[in-house]
Design an enzyme around this catalytic site. Structure first.
Site, mmCIF file in Angstrom:
data_model
loop_
_atom_site.group_PDB
_atom_site.id
_atom_site.type_symbol
_atom_site.label_atom_id
_atom_site.label_comp_id
_atom_site.label_asym_id
_atom_site.label_seq_id
_atom_site.Cartn_x
_atom_site.Cartn_y
_atom_site.Cartn_z
ATOM 1 N N ILE A 122 42.966 31.574 46.426
ATOM 2 C CA ILE A 122 42.723 32.625 47.419
ATOM 3 C C ILE A 122 42.951 33.900 46.622
ATOM 4 C CG2 ILE A 122 43.448 33.717 49.565
ATOM 5 C CD1 ILE A 122 44.567 30.945 50.426
ATOM 6 N N PRO A 123 41.882 34.548 46.149
ATOM 7 C CA PRO A 123 42.000 35.582 45.111
ATOM 8 C C PRO A 123 42.534 36.927 45.603
ATOM 9 C CG PRO A 123 39.717 35.354 45.776
ATOM 10 C CD PRO A 123 40.491 34.298 46.526
ATOM 11 N N CYS A 124 43.801 36.954 45.976
ATOM 12 C CA CYS A 124 44.421 38.184 46.467
ATOM 13 C C CYS A 124 44.448 39.278 45.392
ATOM 14 C CB CYS A 124 45.820 37.900 46.997
ATOM 15 S SG CYS A 124 46.930 37.105 45.814
ATOM 16 N N HIS A 125 44.345 38.892 44.130
ATOM 17 C CA HIS A 125 44.325 39.893 43.054
ATOM 18 C C HIS A 125 43.070 40.756 43.133
ATOM 19 C CE1 HIS A 125 42.008 36.538 41.391
ATOM 20 N NE2 HIS A 125 41.459 37.403 40.550
#
Length: 186
Positions: A139-142
């Site tokens: 889950i690419p929160c970056h």
């Protein structure tokens, strides 16, 4: 019904990671830390009743994708099964929208809140969901930034420096942390 979580520690080009999974799907990922011991302690904090286990063929493939990512090669995680059973419906919606951000793409907390029609406190809600993301990278929160394209926070090992390095790995231009983020070590 209690869900059994299993985990394993593995090494990447950027350090030691941990992955946790259940029969439903991937339930946790710890981004690279400096030592296997530190990573193990973090994995046990998130899943105290979990058990270290030999990964299944499916999890071994995910581990290889994570290694490929940290080696700097384009990697897609959008097809993986996730176990978000401990999350609210709102956070699941936010994480689903975040998963649509592919390699080298970024958005802001506000833009994501607008897409999900979350109203006035939406950007704050997005920030809270990103801070509590149990499966960073997958889950690419970056890829979710603060207003004005600033880094925002990042709760993974290395803080915003790790976030910056991940964005650079994906070919995104350098993003600066705000002075307040730098002074508080976000």
């Amino acid at each position: 019904m209690s869900i059994t979580h299993r985990y394993t520690i593995f090494e990447t080009a950027r350090g030691f990671c941990a992955i946790a999974w259940s029969d439903i799907g991937i339930s946790g990922l710890r981004l690279p830390g400096e030592s296997a011991e530190e990573t193990l302690r973090a994995a046990l904090r998130r899943h105290p009743s979990g058990a270290e286990a030999e990964p299944s063929a499916e999890i071994k493939q995910v581990i290889e994708r994570v290694r490929t990512y940290f080696a700097g090669d384009m990697t897609d995680f959008s097809d993986l099964r996730l176990d978000l059973s401990g999350q609210t419906d709102l956070y699941r919606r936010i994480y689903d929208a975040t998963r649509r951000l592919g390699w080298g793409k970024a958005t802001t907390y506000g833009a994501l809140a607008g897409e999900l029609e979350l109203g006035r406190a939406g950007a704050w809600t997005i920030g809270q969901a990103m801070a509590k993301n149990p499966i960073p990278l997958i889950i690419p929160c970056h890829r979710v930034l603060a207003a004005g394209g600033k880094l925002g926070g990042f709760s993974a090992p290395g803080g915003t420096l790790s976030k910056q390095r991940m964005l650079e790995l994906e070919g995104l231009p350098s993003v600066e942390a705000s002075p307040a983020q730098q002074s508080f070590g976000f």
